[in-house]
Each structure stands twice: as structure tokens, then as C-alpha cells.
Motif scaffolding. Structure first.
Motif, PDB file in Angstrom:
ATOM      1  N   ALA A 157       0.846  -1.202   0.000  1.00  0.00           N
ATOM      2  CA  ALA A 157       0.000   0.000   0.000  1.00  0.00           C
ATOM      3  C   ALA A 157       0.880   1.249   0.000  1.00  0.00           C
ATOM      4  CB  ALA A 157      -0.940  -0.002   1.189  1.00  0.00           C
ATOM      5  N   VAL A 158       1.639   1.430  -1.073  1.00  0.00           N
ATOM      6  CA  VAL A 158       2.577   2.551  -1.178  1.00  0.00           C
ATOM      7  C   VAL A 158       1.860   3.738  -1.823  1.00  0.00           C
ATOM      8  CG1 VAL A 158       4.833   3.276  -2.034  1.00  0.00           C
ATOM      9  CG2 VAL A 158       4.433   0.875  -1.484  1.00  0.00           C
ATOM     10  N   LYS A 159       1.945   4.913  -1.202  1.00  0.00           N
ATOM     11  CA  LYS A 159       1.316   6.127  -1.734  1.00  0.00           C
ATOM     12  C   LYS A 159       1.985   6.524  -3.050  1.00  0.00           C
ATOM     13  CE  LYS A 159      -1.576   7.931   1.217  1.00  0.00           C
ATOM     14  NZ  LYS A 159      -2.961   8.039   0.838  1.00  0.00           N
ATOM     15  N   CYS A 160       1.152   6.903  -4.038  1.00  0.00           N
ATOM     16  CA  CYS A 160       1.703   7.260  -5.336  1.00  0.00           C
ATOM     17  C   CYS A 160       0.796   8.214  -6.102  1.00  0.00           C
ATOM     18  CB  CYS A 160       1.983   6.018  -6.174  1.00  0.00           C
ATOM     19  SG  CYS A 160       0.503   5.100  -6.641  1.00  0.00           S
ATOM     20  N   LEU A 161       1.329   8.710  -7.198  1.00  0.00           N
ATOM     21  CA  LEU A 161       0.623   9.583  -8.129  1.00  0.00           C
ATOM     22  C   LEU A 161       0.881   9.037  -9.522  1.00  0.00           C
ATOM     23  CD1 LEU A 161      -0.744  12.335  -8.951  1.00  0.00           C
ATOM     24  CD2 LEU A 161       1.570  13.264  -9.035  1.00  0.00           C
ATOM     25  N   MET A 162      -0.174   8.906 -10.330  1.00  0.00           N
ATOM     26  CA  MET A 162      -0.002   8.402 -11.694  1.00  0.00           C
ATOM     27  C   MET A 162      -0.408   9.485 -12.685  1.00  0.00           C
ATOM     28  SD  MET A 162      -1.347   4.879 -13.459  1.00  0.00           S
ATOM     29  CE  MET A 162      -3.048   5.168 -13.090  1.00  0.00           C
ATOM     30  N   THR A 163       0.452   9.702 -13.694  1.00  0.00           N
ATOM     31  CA  THR A 163       0.165  10.678 -14.753  1.00  0.00           C
ATOM     32  C   THR A 163       0.422  10.035 -16.108  1.00  0.00           C
ATOM     33  OG1 THR A 163       2.418  11.554 -14.709  1.00  0.00           O
ATOM     34  CG2 THR A 163       0.802  12.675 -13.336  1.00  0.00           C
ATOM     35  N   THR A 164      -0.370  10.432 -17.097  1.00  0.00           N
ATOM     36  CA  THR A 164      -0.169   9.982 -18.471  1.00  0.00           C
ATOM     37  C   THR A 164      -0.119  11.216 -19.352  1.00  0.00           C
ATOM     38  OG1 THR A 164      -1.330   7.913 -18.057  1.00  0.00           O
ATOM     39  CG2 THR A 164      -1.092   8.576 -20.357  1.00  0.00           C
ATOM     40  N   LYS A 165       0.945  11.302 -20.162  1.00  0.00           N
ATOM     41  CA  LYS A 165       1.128  12.456 -21.044  1.00  0.00           C
ATOM     42  C   LYS A 165       1.436  11.981 -22.457  1.00  0.00           C
ATOM     43  CE  LYS A 165       2.885  15.499 -17.472  1.00  0.00           C
ATOM     44  NZ  LYS A 165       3.973  16.318 -17.015  1.00  0.00           N
ATOM     45  N   SER A 166       1.028  12.791 -23.409  1.00  0.00           N
ATOM     46  CA  SER A 166       1.338  12.532 -24.807  1.00  0.00           C
ATOM     47  C   SER A 166       2.728  13.097 -25.101  1.00  0.00           C
ATOM     48  CB  SER A 166       0.299  13.198 -25.703  1.00  0.00           C
ATOM     49  OG  SER A 166       0.623  12.993 -27.053  1.00  0.00           O
ATOM     50  N   VAL A 167       3.561  12.293 -25.743  1.00  0.00           N
ATOM     51  CA  VAL A 167       4.923  12.709 -26.082  1.00  0.00           C
ATOM     52  C   VAL A 167       5.111  12.551 -27.584  1.00  0.00           C
ATOM     53  CG1 VAL A 167       7.369  12.217 -25.736  1.00  0.00           C
ATOM     54  CG2 VAL A 167       5.776  11.967 -23.836  1.00  0.00           C
ATOM     55  N   SER A 168       5.656  13.582 -28.228  1.00  0.00           N
ATOM     56  CA  SER A 168       5.908  13.539 -29.674  1.00  0.00           C
ATOM     57  C   SER A 168       7.382  13.756 -29.954  1.00  0.00           C
ATOM     58  CB  SER A 168       5.097  14.622 -30.396  1.00  0.00           C
ATOM     59  OG  SER A 168       3.719  14.401 -30.226  1.00  0.00           O
ATOM     60  N   ILE A 169       7.905  12.976 -30.899  1.00  0.00           N
ATOM     61  CA  ILE A 169       9.281  13.159 -31.361  1.00  0.00           C
ATOM     62  C   ILE A 169       9.282  13.092 -32.888  1.00  0.00           C
ATOM     63  CG2 ILE A 169      10.356  12.211 -29.290  1.00  0.00           C
ATOM     64  CD1 ILE A 169      10.859   9.632 -30.899  1.00  0.00           C
TER      65      ILE A 169
ATOM     66  N   ALA B  81       9.168  12.309 -39.868  1.00  0.00           N
ATOM     67  CA  ALA B  81       7.834  11.897 -39.431  1.00  0.00           C
ATOM     68  C   ALA B  81       7.683  12.155 -37.930  1.00  0.00           C
ATOM     69  CB  ALA B  81       7.610  10.423 -39.726  1.00  0.00           C
ATOM     70  N   ILE B  82       6.516  12.621 -37.532  1.00  0.00           N
ATOM     71  CA  ILE B  82       6.242  12.879 -36.121  1.00  0.00           C
ATOM     72  C   ILE B  82       5.612  11.630 -35.508  1.00  0.00           C
ATOM     73  CG2 ILE B  82       4.940  14.280 -34.487  1.00  0.00           C
ATOM     74  CD1 ILE B  82       5.147  16.574 -36.535  1.00  0.00           C
ATOM     75  N   LEU B  83       6.250  11.133 -34.482  1.00  0.00           N
ATOM     76  CA  LEU B  83       5.770   9.949 -33.771  1.00  0.00           C
ATOM     77  C   LEU B  83       5.205  10.390 -32.425  1.00  0.00           C
ATOM     78  CD1 LEU B  83       8.899   7.729 -34.426  1.00  0.00           C
ATOM     79  CD2 LEU B  83       6.789   7.769 -35.745  1.00  0.00           C
ATOM     80  N   THR B  84       4.001   9.938 -32.108  1.00  0.00           N
ATOM     81  CA  THR B  84       3.356  10.310 -30.856  1.00  0.00           C
ATOM     82  C   THR B  84       3.037   9.053 -30.065  1.00  0.00           C
ATOM     83  OG1 THR B  84       2.380  12.245 -31.916  1.00  0.00           O
ATOM     84  CG2 THR B  84       1.403  11.557 -29.842  1.00  0.00           C
ATOM     85  N   ASP B  85       3.277   9.131 -28.771  1.00  0.00           N
ATOM     86  CA  ASP B  85       2.998   8.002 -27.892  1.00  0.00           C
ATOM     87  C   ASP B  85       2.541   8.538 -26.539  1.00  0.00           C
ATOM     88  OD1 ASP B  85       2.761   5.397 -27.038  1.00  0.00           O
ATOM     89  OD2 ASP B  85       4.911   5.025 -26.854  1.00  0.00           O
ATOM     90  N   LEU B  86       1.844   7.714 -25.784  1.00  0.00           N
ATOM     91  CA  LEU B  86       1.468   8.074 -24.425  1.00  0.00           C
ATOM     92  C   LEU B  86       2.480   7.483 -23.457  1.00  0.00           C
ATOM     93  CD1 LEU B  86      -2.394   7.472 -24.484  1.00  0.00           C
ATOM     94  CD2 LEU B  86      -1.183   9.644 -24.575  1.00  0.00           C
ATOM     95  N   VAL B  87       2.922   8.288 -22.507  1.00  0.00           N
ATOM     96  CA  VAL B  87       3.873   7.835 -21.504  1.00  0.00           C
ATOM     97  C   VAL B  87       3.202   7.938 -20.142  1.00  0.00           C
ATOM     98  CG1 VAL B  87       6.096   8.273 -20.401  1.00  0.00           C
ATOM     99  CG2 VAL B  87       5.862   8.542 -22.875  1.00  0.00           C
ATOM    100  N   THR B  88       3.168   6.821 -19.422  1.00  0.00           N
ATOM    101  CA  THR B  88       2.574   6.800 -18.083  1.00  0.00           C
ATOM    102  C   THR B  88       3.691   6.708 -17.062  1.00  0.00           C
ATOM    103  OG1 THR B  88       0.570   5.752 -18.908  1.00  0.00           O
ATOM    104  CG2 THR B  88       0.975   5.593 -16.544  1.00  0.00           C
TER     105      THR B  88
END
Length: 124
Positions: A52-64, A70-77
Motif C-alpha cells: 500500500a505505497v502512496k503514489c501519483l499516476m500521470t499519463t502524457k502525450s509525447v511527440s518526437i 515523421a512525427i511519432l506520438t505516444d502516451l507515456v505513463t
């Protein structure tokens, strides 16, 4: 500037008290056993003290942009834990609210205040 362990603990408490880590997670490591026929059986067991470890989760879109333009986009959690956990390693599993995430990378930070994991949803 390196903080003392007392200063680090005070900073963690201050951040946690403000509700910055609203989730709880269980961290699991792989266990391999053998069946009666000799086949390897993989399972994941919760690490002692990490159920039961306290945490925070975020998901962001990342483009390179790749070499061809070519632009590649992915979600990073990312899952950030309220504390320094050097026991967390890639390929472990983090379970939050019944969803399991495989740890792909771990950053304990230079100050030793938090542990951040880049994860992928298991089975995805």
C-alpha cells in the motif's frame, strides 16, 4: 546541496499531507517455480512492505520527430512514489486499483525524495 535524512522526511511529509499522492499501489516481483511436470510457472508476489505505497499516476502525450521527419506520438505513463524505493526494478509489476502496469524504467532522483517509474499497462 544534499539534504539530510530528516530534511528529506519533512519534505515528503509536507508533500504527502497536501494530498499529492492520492493513490495506493502494490509492487510485485516475479517468482518462477516448477510444476510437477518440470514446466516453469511464473507468478508475481507483492514485496514485503510494499502492498500500500502512496503514489501519483500521470499519463502524457509525447511527440518526437524521427530521422525521416515523421512525427511519432505516444502516451507515456509515470507512477511517482512518495519516497525512495531502490528495490523497484524494471520488469516488476505495479498494481493500482486492480490494473497492473509493467515497470519499464526507474528514476530515484538525485535528491532521493521520490521514485518515478515509467510503466506500460500489462497485456497492452
Amino acid at each position: 546541496m544534499r539534504l539530510t535524512s530528516t530534511e528529506m522526511a519533512a519534505r515528503r511529509r509536507n508533500i504527502a499531507d497536501k494530498g499529492a499522492f492520492p493513490l495506493t499501489a502494490a509492487v510485485k516481483r516475479k517468482t518462477v517455480t516448477q510444476s510437477d511436470t518440470g514446466a516453469e510457472l511464473e507468478s508475481y508476489q507483492t514485496i514485503t512492505g510494499m502492498s500500500a505505497v502512496k503514489c501519483l499516476m500521470t499519463t502524457k502525450s509525447v511527440s518526437i520527430t524521427d530521422l525521416n521527419g515523421a512525427i511519432l506520438t505516444d502516451l507515456v505513463t509515470r507512477i511517482k512514489f512518495d519516497g525512495y524505493y531502490d528495490t523497484i526494478k524494471p520488469e516488476m509489476i505495479i498494481s493500482i486499483s486492480g490494473t497492473e502496469y509493467e515497470v519499464r524504467a526507474v528514476d530515484n532522483g538525485s535528491a532521493g525524495l521520490f521514485t518515478t517509474c515509467i510503466v506500460g499497462k500489462r497485456g497492452a
